[in-house]
Design an enzyme around this catalytic site. Structure first.
Site, PDB file in Angstrom:
ATOM      1  CD1 TRP A 321      11.301  61.607  47.420  1.00 52.39           C
ATOM      2  CD2 TRP A 321      10.559  59.750  48.407  1.00 52.39           C
ATOM      3  NE1 TRP A 321      12.285  61.168  48.275  1.00 52.39           N
ATOM      4  CE2 TRP A 321      11.862  60.024  48.899  1.00 52.39           C
ATOM      5  CE3 TRP A 321       9.902  58.626  48.883  1.00 52.39           C
ATOM      6  CZ2 TRP A 321      12.493  59.231  49.848  1.00 52.39           C
ATOM      7  CZ3 TRP A 321      10.550  57.829  49.826  1.00 52.39           C
ATOM      8  CH2 TRP A 321      11.822  58.139  50.299  1.00 52.39           C
ATOM      9  CG  ASP A 322      10.820  65.525  49.593  1.00 54.67           C
ATOM     10  OD1 ASP A 322      11.136  64.691  48.735  1.00 54.67           O
ATOM     11  OD2 ASP A 322      11.645  66.282  50.138  1.00 54.67           O
ATOM     12  CD  GLU A 463      18.517  61.325  46.159  1.00 54.59           C
ATOM     13  OE1 GLU A 463      19.250  62.148  46.736  1.00 54.59           O
ATOM     14  OE2 GLU A 463      17.463  61.628  45.596  1.00 54.59           O
ATOM     15  CE  LYS A 574      21.115  62.644  50.117  1.00 53.59           C
ATOM     16  NZ  LYS A 574      20.650  63.208  48.855  1.00 53.59           N
ATOM     17  CD  GLN A 575      17.341  59.839  51.217  1.00 53.14           C
ATOM     18  OE1 GLN A 575      18.163  60.467  50.556  1.00 53.14           O
ATOM     19  NE2 GLN A 575      16.060  60.155  51.234  1.00 53.14           N
TER      20      GLN A 575
HETATM   21  O1  IFM Z   1      13.473  63.844  47.828  1.00 56.29           O
HETATM   22  C1  IFM Z   1      14.672  64.120  48.470  1.00 56.29           C
HETATM   23  C2  IFM Z   1      15.612  62.971  48.257  1.00 56.29           C
HETATM   24  O2  IFM Z   1      15.098  61.796  48.815  1.00 56.29           O
HETATM   25  C3  IFM Z   1      16.953  63.267  48.886  1.00 56.29           C
HETATM   26  N1  IFM Z   1      17.496  64.477  48.319  1.00 56.29           N
HETATM   27  C4  IFM Z   1      16.641  65.626  48.526  1.00 56.29           C
HETATM   28  C5  IFM Z   1      15.262  65.405  47.948  1.00 56.29           C
HETATM   29  C6  IFM Z   1      14.344  66.600  48.234  1.00 56.29           C
HETATM   30  O3  IFM Z   1      14.101  66.712  49.598  1.00 56.29           O
END
Ligand code: IFM
Length: 722
Positions: A321-322, A463, A574-575
């Site tokens: 999705w990046d 995640e 995580k994010q």
């Molecule tokens: O798409 C990301 C994910 O959100 C977090 N882990 C790494 C992936 C690739 O950058």
């Protein structure tokens, strides 16, 4: 030579891998890692090819690295002049971002080696290296240039049946194991006439050996031309590689360089943000734009960009999705043709997404979480290896990170809204949105005792919390995807026949009714004291600090998520997740709600992904938290200048360049600091310039017009550009 350089002094073998990423040269077709010319496979040399994948035995499928056609070794008076073997008096290497050139200088006393190399922006298949050797002693020079098979592979080998050809151009051809794709690398060297030449072939590759007697103060130049083709882009890949190599050698290094520089300057002019007032920030932003622009597919119109760019095989070279949420914004605002290519990749891989949905028992399109060629899912059920037991850990990214399809729909709609161009929707984009919406219809959980539609057993952007219900981000994205599907009829209201044909072709009649119904009933998030709950039950988890969770780690590379991860039972994420939703849907939330959530979630965020800081920075700009926005911007923009980053998830290497941060840096500067917002092709700005920046100026394309945005502390203007 430009002023935009990152040069590292001295040789440190612990930095070889990081420098390989930092000093990457790429052109969208291939990426040449920034290791020195004589590096062997332990130093991770690689020419990583975009869109060419292979699986060896039952290991992970990953992109293929071509035989290394810029391999060089220098021997002087019997001594191998190799970093790590022979101690130099002085060594420096680095990258000139303004000219997209790798530069290196190593002084061994008796001989000074200078090199400059590039992956051509003007010719997708070409790489060039100029080696200049200056001698201080009399002696015998042996200059070996070759095509090395001793290359880095994480899950290889991928190339078999090597065939060598010798002549003015030397060439290696080999085939991949799985799909028998032919990969050919050729090399020519321009050198002085009084040089003795011979050839050698061994299991490490094929080599041209040039011998010459040199005297003190003599300077010898070797211009090396490398080319790479595969059977995916030429019928006779070997012939094509040899022919182009010879043609470029005849053309000469200088002309090839000038063509490369002209192409690179054009790209920078069309897309880059100039930042004034802080040199460190200006260089970091330049670096991040270099990294994203240099891996953009311009040689093809249906390729996307892997999560670690072309810096190697990390993350299986897959498209995440990046691409849609982090890379796409810079391209759609500056180079819509590249943005189109990223989305065409999704349009063309729709059959793969339909197949994946069917495998899980759903209708519509469930895109691969880690997408490879043809939309094939690269994500395995065991994506992490436990550092304690060395056993694979069952992860659920592949099956549960369902927001991926909506992320693609989000970008397709943005493309239309920013460019005003309906063609992509018409050429398959609308069908993609419909199929993604259909997937969410079939993935919905409806209940007899209440009206809410739930999305259960999902993973949001964070995640570390797997298999949760009603992740706020996911539900909002799904609603937007469904709203976008419903909007297609309005967008094409002047073409009712075309729309009717699309609905018929997609067999969408029954789903259309369900779509309207479900879209209205998707569960809204729980809210407590203004804070949006990340998913049902999140507030019940242990509320402890990041340091507490970090303190529970037993191993520095331990994975924080999964069944036994230290974060899973806590509110540590995580994010950016709720905050990512607020960044993508700014109009949904008042400043007060965004602020309350920002202060709640930011201290609970590890920023363990390079996708995190930019979402917090974007929302911080809106809130006028400019000190915080500045820090997060610097963290985002300088990631590939500093190098390193998080390099391990359990036992899996995840290092490389960070295109999502590179795109994030553009987003913070343009959409955050300048406050650019384009609705229906009409741009507007609302600056939030941190005090460290005196001026930002950048080109955009909005509604088909080339414009320039300039922002200072006195305000901002949008003028026509060029
Ligand atoms: O798409 C990301 C994910 O959100 C977090 N882990 C790494 C992936 C690739 O950058």
């Amino acid at each position: 030579m430009s002023k935009w350089k990152l040069i590292r002094e001295g040789f440190n073998k612990d930095q070889i891998v990081t420098d390989g990423n930092r000093f990457l040269c790429a052109n969208g077709y291939m990426g040449l890692r920034g290791v020195f010319e004589e590096a062997d496979s332990k130093m991770f040399p690689a020419i990583t090819l975009a869109g060419v994948y292979d699986q060896y035995q039952n290991l992970w499928r990953e992109p293929v690295n071509a035989p290394h056609c810029l391999y060089i070794k220098v021997l002087f008076n019997g001594k191998e002049m190799m970093l790590g073997k022979e101690e130099p008096m002085h060594h420096q290497a680095g990258i000139d971002y303004g000219d997209a050139l790798y530069q290196r200088e190593t002084d061994y006393g008796s001989v000074l080696i200078r090199s400059e190399r590039f992956v051509s922006m003007a010719e997708a298949h070409l790489l060039c290296d100029r080696m200049e050797l200056s001698f201080r002693e009399d002696g015998e020079l042996i200059f070996i240039s070759g095509i090395s098979r001793d290359i880095w592979d994480i899950n290889g080998p991928h190339l078999f049946d090597y065939k060598a050809q010798f002549g003015e151009a030397i060439c290696i051809q080999a085939t991949t194991g799985e799909k028998k794709t032919l990969v050919a690398s050729a090399q020519c060297v321009a050198f002085q006439a009084d040089t003795e030449e011979s050839y050698e072939e061994n299991e490490k590759g094929i080599f041209r050996i040039l011998r010459k007697h040199v005297t003190p103060n003599e300077r010898v130049i070797f211009d090396i031309f490398g080319t790479v083709f595969t059977s995916m882009d030429a019928l006779q890949a070997g012939d094509a590689a040899i022919a182009l190599c010879m043609e470029k050698m005849d053309r000469g290094y200088e002309r090839c360089l000038q063509e490369h520089l002209a192409a690179w300057r054009r790209i920078q002019k069309e897309s880059e943000i100039n930042l004034e007032g802080n040199e460190e920030a200006a260089l970091a932003l330049k670096a991040s734009q270099y990294h994203l622009n240099s891996i953009a597919p311009r040689h093809a119109d249906n390729l996307s960009i892997p999560a670690r760019g072309l810096s190697g095989q990390t993350y299986k070279g897959a498209i995440f999705w990046d691409s849609e949420i982090f890379f796409f914004p810079m391209f759609v605002h500056t180079q819509p043709e590249v943005a189109k290519s990223l989305l065409r990749y999704r349009i063309e891989t729709l059959p793969g997404a339909i197949k994946k949905a069917a495998e899980y028992g759903y209708r519509g399109a469930f895109y691969a979480w880690e997408s490879q060629e043809g939309g094939e899912e690269g994500c395995t059920n065991f994506n992490v290896v436990d550092v304690f037991t060395h056993r694979p850990v069952r992860t659920y990214f592949r099956d549960k990170q369902i927001h991926i399809s909506a992320d693609i729909a989000y970008a397709l709609r943005s493309y239309y809204e920013i460019t005003g161009d309906r063609s992509l929707l018409k050429e398959g984009g609308a069908r993609v949105i419909l199929e993604c919406a259909r997937f969410y219809i079939s993935r919905a959980s409806c209940h007899a005792d209440h009206d809410d539609v739930d999305y259960a057993d999902v993973i949001g952007p964070d995640e570390y919390h797997e298999r949760v219900t009603n992740n706020a981000f996911t539900n909002r994205m799904i609603r937007y995807c469904m709203e976008s599907a419903l909007l297609i009829e309005t967008i094409f209201s002047d073409q009712p026949d075309w729309f009717a044909a699309l609905m018929k072709e997609a067999g969408f009649d029954k789903d259309w009714r369900l779509l309207r119904e479900i879209c209205k009933r998707i569960k809204e998030p729980n809210i407590k004291n203004n804070i949006i709950e990340q998913f049902d039950g999140y507030f019940d988890l242990e509320d402890c600090s990041l340091d507490t969770v970090r303190g529970r780690l037993c191993h520095p590379r331990e994975y924080w998520g999964g069944d036994h991860g230290v974060a899973g039972t806590t509110q540590i994420i995580k994010q950016a997740d709720v905050i990512a939703m607020m960044a993508l849907f700014p109009d949904d939330f008042s400043d007060k709600v965004v602020a309350d959530n920002w202060y709640y979630y930011e201290p609970r965020t590890e920023h363990g992904s390079s996708l995190s800081a930019c979402m917090y920075a974007l929302t911080a700009c809106r809130l006028g938290l400019l000190d915080k926005a500045w820090d997060l911007f610097m963290r985002t923009a300088s990631i590939d200048v500093i190098g390193g980053g998080k390099e391990w998830a359990g036992e899996i290497y995840i290092g490389g360049t960070h295109p999502a941060s590179n795109g994030g840096a553009w987003m913070i500067a343009a959409l955050g600091f300048a406050g650019l917002n384009i609705k229906n092709g009409q741009p507007a700005i609302c600056p939030h310039l941190p005090e460290q920046i005196t001026k930002l100026s950048f080109p955009i394309i909005a509604g088909g017009k080339r414009l320039r945005v300039t922002v200072t502390h006195d305000g901002g203007v949008i003028d026509s550009d060029f």
